[in-house]
Design a protein around this motif. Structure first.
Motif, PDB file in Angstrom:
ATOM      1  N   GLU A  45      65.633 -17.829  17.276  1.00 25.43           N
ATOM      2  CA  GLU A  45      65.828 -16.719  16.352  1.00 25.43           C
ATOM      3  C   GLU A  45      65.623 -15.389  17.069  1.00 25.43           C
ATOM      4  O   GLU A  45      66.403 -14.442  16.884  1.00 25.43           O
ATOM      5  CB  GLU A  45      64.853 -16.832  15.181  1.00 25.43           C
ATOM      6  CG  GLU A  45      65.147 -17.986  14.232  1.00 25.43           C
ATOM      7  CD  GLU A  45      64.136 -18.043  13.100  1.00 25.43           C
ATOM      8  OE1 GLU A  45      63.413 -17.028  12.902  1.00 25.43           O
ATOM      9  OE2 GLU A  45      64.049 -19.072  12.427  1.00 25.43           O
ATOM     10  N   LEU A  46      64.562 -15.311  17.873  1.00 23.77           N
ATOM     11  CA  LEU A  46      64.292 -14.080  18.613  1.00 23.77           C
ATOM     12  C   LEU A  46      65.428 -13.775  19.587  1.00 23.77           C
ATOM     13  O   LEU A  46      65.853 -12.621  19.723  1.00 23.77           O
ATOM     14  CB  LEU A  46      62.972 -14.194  19.365  1.00 23.77           C
ATOM     15  CG  LEU A  46      62.592 -12.979  20.223  1.00 23.77           C
ATOM     16  CD1 LEU A  46      62.436 -11.736  19.362  1.00 23.77           C
ATOM     17  CD2 LEU A  46      61.303 -13.260  21.007  1.00 23.77           C
ATOM     18  N   ALA A  47      65.920 -14.828  20.258  1.00 21.47           N
ATOM     19  CA  ALA A  47      67.026 -14.634  21.192  1.00 21.47           C
ATOM     20  C   ALA A  47      68.267 -14.126  20.459  1.00 21.47           C
ATOM     21  O   ALA A  47      68.989 -13.249  20.956  1.00 21.47           O
ATOM     22  CB  ALA A  47      67.338 -15.944  21.919  1.00 21.47           C
ATOM     23  N   GLY A  48      68.495 -14.676  19.263  1.00 19.10           N
ATOM     24  CA  GLY A  48      69.643 -14.231  18.479  1.00 19.10           C
ATOM     25  C   GLY A  48      69.513 -12.778  18.054  1.00 19.10           C
ATOM     26  O   GLY A  48      70.487 -12.011  18.117  1.00 19.10           O
ATOM     27  N   MET A  49      68.314 -12.374  17.609  1.00 17.85           N
ATOM     28  CA  MET A  49      68.110 -10.984  17.200  1.00 17.85           C
ATOM     29  C   MET A  49      68.218 -10.039  18.396  1.00 17.85           C
ATOM     30  O   MET A  49      68.795  -8.949  18.291  1.00 17.85           O
ATOM     31  CB  MET A  49      66.750 -10.840  16.523  1.00 17.85           C
ATOM     32  CG  MET A  49      66.688 -11.487  15.150  1.00 17.85           C
ATOM     33  SD  MET A  49      65.145 -11.132  14.258  1.00 17.85           S
ATOM     34  CE  MET A  49      63.960 -12.083  15.225  1.00 17.85           C
ATOM     35  N   THR A  50      67.672 -10.474  19.539  1.00 17.27           N
ATOM     36  CA  THR A  50      67.774  -9.655  20.745  1.00 17.27           C
ATOM     37  C   THR A  50      69.231  -9.486  21.155  1.00 17.27           C
ATOM     38  O   THR A  50      69.673  -8.382  21.509  1.00 17.27           O
ATOM     39  CB  THR A  50      66.979 -10.286  21.897  1.00 17.27           C
ATOM     40  OG1 THR A  50      65.614 -10.438  21.509  1.00 17.27           O
ATOM     41  CG2 THR A  50      67.065  -9.423  23.149  1.00 17.27           C
ATOM     42  N   GLY A  51      69.974 -10.584  21.079  1.00 16.11           N
ATOM     43  CA  GLY A  51      71.401 -10.506  21.393  1.00 16.11           C
ATOM     44  C   GLY A  51      72.135  -9.587  20.437  1.00 16.11           C
ATOM     45  O   GLY A  51      73.039  -8.838  20.845  1.00 16.11           O
TER      46      GLY A  51
END
Length: 255
Positions: A45-51
Protein backbone atom coordinates in the motif's frame (compact mmCIF):
# COMPACT_ATOMS: atom_id res chain seq x y z
CA UNK A 1 -21.61 0.36 29.03
CA UNK A 2 -21.50 -1.43 32.36
CA UNK A 3 -20.53 0.69 35.37
CA UNK A 4 -19.33 -1.16 38.44
CA UNK A 5 -18.47 0.81 41.56
CA UNK A 6 -16.13 -0.78 44.06
CA UNK A 7 -16.25 0.92 47.45
CA UNK A 8 -12.75 1.32 48.89
CA UNK A 9 -11.19 3.39 51.65
CA UNK A 10 -10.52 7.00 50.66
CA UNK A 11 -6.73 6.62 50.88
CA UNK A 12 -6.83 3.97 48.19
CA UNK A 13 -8.00 6.49 45.59
CA UNK A 14 -4.76 8.06 44.55
CA UNK A 15 -4.86 6.88 40.91
CA UNK A 16 -6.36 9.42 38.56
CA UNK A 17 -8.03 8.66 35.25
CA UNK A 18 -5.98 8.34 32.10
CA UNK A 19 -5.56 11.73 30.46
CA UNK A 20 -4.33 12.65 27.02
CA UNK A 21 -0.86 13.53 28.32
CA UNK A 22 -0.42 10.01 29.70
CA UNK A 23 -0.44 8.43 26.24
CA UNK A 24 0.44 11.32 23.91
CA UNK A 25 4.19 10.66 23.82
CA UNK A 26 3.97 6.82 23.82
CA UNK A 27 1.49 6.97 20.95
CA UNK A 28 3.77 9.38 19.07
CA UNK A 29 6.61 6.86 19.40
CA UNK A 30 4.28 4.12 18.15
CA UNK A 31 3.21 6.38 15.28
CA UNK A 32 6.75 6.63 13.95
CA UNK A 33 7.67 2.99 14.68
CA UNK A 34 4.45 1.54 13.25
CA UNK A 35 5.96 0.80 9.78
CA UNK A 36 8.48 -1.57 11.41
CA UNK A 37 5.53 -3.80 12.39
CA UNK A 38 3.90 -3.80 8.97
CA UNK A 39 3.50 -6.94 6.93
CA UNK A 40 3.80 -7.24 3.18
CA UNK A 41 0.36 -5.93 2.35
CA UNK A 42 0.87 -2.62 4.13
CA UNK A 43 4.22 -2.11 2.47
CA UNK A 44 2.56 -2.67 -0.89
CA UNK A 45 0.00 0.00 0.00
CA UNK A 46 2.80 2.40 0.90
CA UNK A 47 4.60 1.59 -2.35
CA UNK A 48 1.40 2.26 -4.27
CA UNK A 49 0.84 5.62 -2.55
CA UNK A 50 4.47 6.59 -3.09
CA UNK A 51 4.17 5.68 -6.74
CA UNK A 52 1.00 7.75 -6.98
CA UNK A 53 2.76 10.80 -5.53
CA UNK A 54 5.68 10.37 -7.92
CA UNK A 55 3.33 9.94 -10.89
CA UNK A 56 1.44 13.05 -9.86
CA UNK A 57 4.71 14.93 -9.68
CA UNK A 58 5.66 13.78 -13.15
CA UNK A 59 2.31 14.42 -14.83
CA UNK A 60 0.70 17.35 -13.04
CA UNK A 61 3.21 19.51 -11.17
CA UNK A 62 4.59 21.52 -14.07
CA UNK A 63 1.35 21.69 -16.13
CA UNK A 64 -0.66 22.97 -13.15
CA UNK A 65 2.00 25.55 -12.27
CA UNK A 66 2.01 26.73 -15.88
CA UNK A 67 -1.79 26.99 -15.83
CA UNK A 68 -1.70 29.09 -12.67
CA UNK A 69 0.96 31.42 -14.05
CA UNK A 70 -0.62 31.67 -17.49
CA UNK A 71 -3.94 32.75 -16.03
CA UNK A 72 -2.22 35.01 -13.50
CA UNK A 73 -4.05 32.99 -10.83
CA UNK A 74 -7.40 34.37 -11.96
CA UNK A 75 -9.13 31.03 -12.21
CA UNK A 76 -12.60 29.98 -11.08
CA UNK A 77 -13.51 30.03 -7.37
CA UNK A 78 -10.95 32.65 -6.26
CA UNK A 79 -12.56 32.82 -2.80
CA UNK A 80 -11.75 29.18 -2.17
CA UNK A 81 -8.45 30.36 -0.73
CA UNK A 82 -10.13 31.96 2.27
CA UNK A 83 -11.94 28.78 3.32
CA UNK A 84 -9.22 26.38 2.26
CA UNK A 85 -6.33 28.22 3.86
CA UNK A 86 -8.44 28.84 6.97
CA UNK A 87 -9.18 25.14 7.37
CA UNK A 88 -5.52 24.30 6.87
CA UNK A 89 -3.92 27.01 9.01
CA UNK A 90 -6.45 26.36 11.82
CA UNK A 91 -7.98 29.84 11.78
CA UNK A 92 -11.22 28.03 10.91
CA UNK A 93 -10.54 24.44 11.96
CA UNK A 94 -9.15 25.57 15.34
CA UNK A 95 -12.42 27.23 16.44
CA UNK A 96 -14.27 24.20 15.08
CA UNK A 97 -12.26 21.84 17.31
CA UNK A 98 -12.79 24.13 20.28
CA UNK A 99 -16.51 24.23 19.50
CA UNK A 100 -16.73 20.44 19.34
CA UNK A 101 -14.95 20.14 22.68
CA UNK A 102 -17.12 22.84 24.29
CA UNK A 103 -20.28 21.20 23.00
CA UNK A 104 -19.18 17.86 24.44
CA UNK A 105 -18.49 19.43 27.82
CA UNK A 106 -21.75 21.36 27.81
CA UNK A 107 -23.88 18.34 26.90
CA UNK A 108 -21.68 15.93 28.89
CA UNK A 109 -21.37 13.83 25.74
CA UNK A 110 -17.94 12.20 25.74
CA UNK A 111 -18.16 11.42 22.04
CA UNK A 112 -17.51 15.04 21.21
CA UNK A 113 -14.76 15.60 23.75
CA UNK A 114 -13.02 12.47 22.45
CA UNK A 115 -13.48 13.71 18.88
CA UNK A 116 -11.82 17.00 19.84
CA UNK A 117 -8.89 15.20 21.49
CA UNK A 118 -8.51 12.97 18.43
CA UNK A 119 -8.40 15.98 16.13
CA UNK A 120 -5.81 17.78 18.25
CA UNK A 121 -3.68 14.64 18.55
CA UNK A 122 -3.86 14.00 14.80
CA UNK A 123 -2.87 17.57 13.98
CA UNK A 124 0.07 17.41 16.38
CA UNK A 125 1.37 14.09 15.03
CA UNK A 126 0.99 15.08 11.40
CA UNK A 127 2.76 18.36 12.19
CA UNK A 128 5.77 16.49 13.54
CA UNK A 129 5.80 14.15 10.53
CA UNK A 130 5.49 17.04 8.07
CA UNK A 131 8.44 18.83 9.69
CA UNK A 132 10.62 15.74 9.44
CA UNK A 133 9.68 15.17 5.79
CA UNK A 134 10.20 18.80 4.83
CA UNK A 135 13.72 18.68 6.23
CA UNK A 136 14.43 15.32 4.59
CA UNK A 137 13.27 16.24 1.08
CA UNK A 138 14.11 19.96 1.01
CA UNK A 139 11.90 20.70 -1.99
CA UNK A 140 11.69 24.27 -3.28
CA UNK A 141 8.23 25.81 -3.49
CA UNK A 142 6.80 26.37 -6.98
CA UNK A 143 6.77 30.16 -6.62
CA UNK A 144 10.56 30.06 -6.22
CA UNK A 145 11.63 26.93 -8.11
CA UNK A 146 12.73 26.86 -11.71
CA UNK A 147 11.49 23.31 -12.25
CA UNK A 148 9.47 20.67 -10.40
CA UNK A 149 12.55 18.52 -9.74
CA UNK A 150 13.89 21.01 -7.19
CA UNK A 151 14.38 18.40 -4.46
CA UNK A 152 17.01 18.30 -1.70
CA UNK A 153 17.80 22.00 -2.04
CA UNK A 154 16.86 23.22 1.44
CA UNK A 155 13.25 24.10 0.63
CA UNK A 156 10.14 23.28 2.64
CA UNK A 157 7.49 22.53 0.04
CA UNK A 158 7.03 18.76 0.41
CA UNK A 159 4.63 17.74 1.82
CA UNK A 160 1.96 20.41 2.32
CA UNK A 161 1.49 21.07 6.03
CA UNK A 162 -1.78 22.95 5.51
CA UNK A 163 -3.24 20.03 3.56
CA UNK A 164 -2.06 17.51 6.13
CA UNK A 165 -3.76 19.46 8.93
CA UNK A 166 -6.95 19.88 6.90
CA UNK A 167 -7.33 16.17 6.18
CA UNK A 168 -6.27 15.19 9.71
CA UNK A 169 -9.04 17.35 11.19
CA UNK A 170 -11.72 16.28 8.72
CA UNK A 171 -10.87 12.59 8.82
CA UNK A 172 -10.60 12.52 12.63
CA UNK A 173 -13.99 14.14 13.05
CA UNK A 174 -15.64 11.79 10.55
CA UNK A 175 -14.01 8.80 12.26
CA UNK A 176 -15.62 9.88 15.52
CA UNK A 177 -19.12 9.67 14.04
CA UNK A 178 -20.90 6.33 14.01
CA UNK A 179 -22.42 6.62 10.55
CA UNK A 180 -21.63 9.97 8.92
CA UNK A 181 -24.01 10.77 6.09
CA UNK A 182 -22.80 11.36 2.56
CA UNK A 183 -23.61 15.04 3.01
CA UNK A 184 -21.44 15.23 6.14
CA UNK A 185 -18.61 13.37 4.45
CA UNK A 186 -18.89 15.60 1.41
CA UNK A 187 -18.76 18.72 3.59
CA UNK A 188 -15.66 17.78 5.57
CA UNK A 189 -13.74 16.19 2.71
CA UNK A 190 -14.75 19.20 0.65
CA UNK A 191 -13.24 21.53 3.22
CA UNK A 192 -10.00 19.54 3.22
CA UNK A 193 -9.92 19.41 -0.57
CA UNK A 194 -10.43 23.18 -0.73
CA UNK A 195 -7.24 23.51 1.31
CA UNK A 196 -5.32 21.40 -1.19
CA UNK A 197 -6.73 23.45 -4.05
CA UNK A 198 -5.96 26.75 -2.33
CA UNK A 199 -2.33 25.82 -1.69
CA UNK A 200 -1.76 25.04 -5.37
CA UNK A 201 -3.92 27.95 -6.52
CA UNK A 202 -1.72 30.32 -4.51
CA UNK A 203 1.32 28.73 -6.14
CA UNK A 204 2.65 27.74 -2.71
CA UNK A 205 2.71 24.01 -3.36
CA UNK A 206 3.08 21.53 -6.16
CA UNK A 207 0.16 19.19 -6.78
CA UNK A 208 2.21 16.24 -5.50
CA UNK A 209 2.88 18.17 -2.28
CA UNK A 210 -0.82 18.39 -1.45
CA UNK A 211 -1.46 14.78 -2.49
CA UNK A 212 1.24 13.64 -0.08
CA UNK A 213 -0.12 15.96 2.62
CA UNK A 214 -3.63 14.55 2.21
CA UNK A 215 -2.41 10.96 2.46
CA UNK A 216 -0.36 11.79 5.54
CA UNK A 217 -3.30 13.50 7.23
CA UNK A 218 -5.61 10.57 6.54
CA UNK A 219 -3.06 8.01 7.74
CA UNK A 220 -2.44 9.99 10.93
CA UNK A 221 -6.14 10.44 11.69
CA UNK A 222 -6.80 6.73 11.18
CA UNK A 223 -3.86 5.82 13.41
CA UNK A 224 -5.02 8.07 16.24
CA UNK A 225 -8.66 6.99 15.95
CA UNK A 226 -7.70 3.31 15.96
CA UNK A 227 -5.38 3.66 18.97
CA UNK A 228 -7.92 5.58 21.03
CA UNK A 229 -10.78 3.31 20.04
CA UNK A 230 -8.85 0.27 21.25
CA UNK A 231 -7.91 2.11 24.42
CA UNK A 232 -11.56 2.87 25.13
CA UNK A 233 -12.77 -0.65 24.32
CA UNK A 234 -11.57 -2.19 27.54
CA UNK A 235 -11.63 -1.75 31.27
CA UNK A 236 -10.73 1.59 32.75
CA UNK A 237 -10.64 2.83 36.31
CA UNK A 238 -11.30 6.30 37.64
CA UNK A 239 -12.13 7.91 40.99
CA UNK A 240 -15.80 7.95 41.99
CA UNK A 241 -17.07 10.30 44.68
CA UNK A 242 -20.68 10.99 45.62
CA UNK A 243 -22.36 12.31 48.72
CA UNK A 244 -21.54 9.32 50.91
CA UNK A 245 -19.12 7.08 49.00
CA UNK A 246 -15.50 7.39 47.99
CA UNK A 247 -14.37 4.66 45.70
CA UNK A 248 -13.11 3.59 42.30
CA UNK A 249 -15.47 3.12 39.39
CA UNK A 250 -14.65 0.43 36.87
CA UNK A 251 -15.70 1.38 33.37
CA UNK A 252 -16.22 -1.63 31.08
CA UNK A 253 -16.96 -0.76 27.47
CA UNK A 254 -17.90 -3.75 25.35
CA UNK A 255 -17.00 -3.69 21.66
Amino acid sequence: MILITLTLPAQACGQDADSIDSYFIPDLAEYFSRPSHWEGGRWLELAGMTGGVLLTSELLDEPWKDTINKNNRRLAFPRTGFVGNGWGDMSLSGPFMLGVYSYGRWTEDSRYTRAAFNMVQSVAYSGVAVTVLKIAFGRIRPDKALEETSWFMGGNSFPSGHTSVAFAVSRSYLNSLDHPSLVTQGLFYGLATSTAFARTYDNRHWVSDVVAGALLGIFTADFVSDRNRKRQAGIGYFPHIDGETVGIAMNWIWG
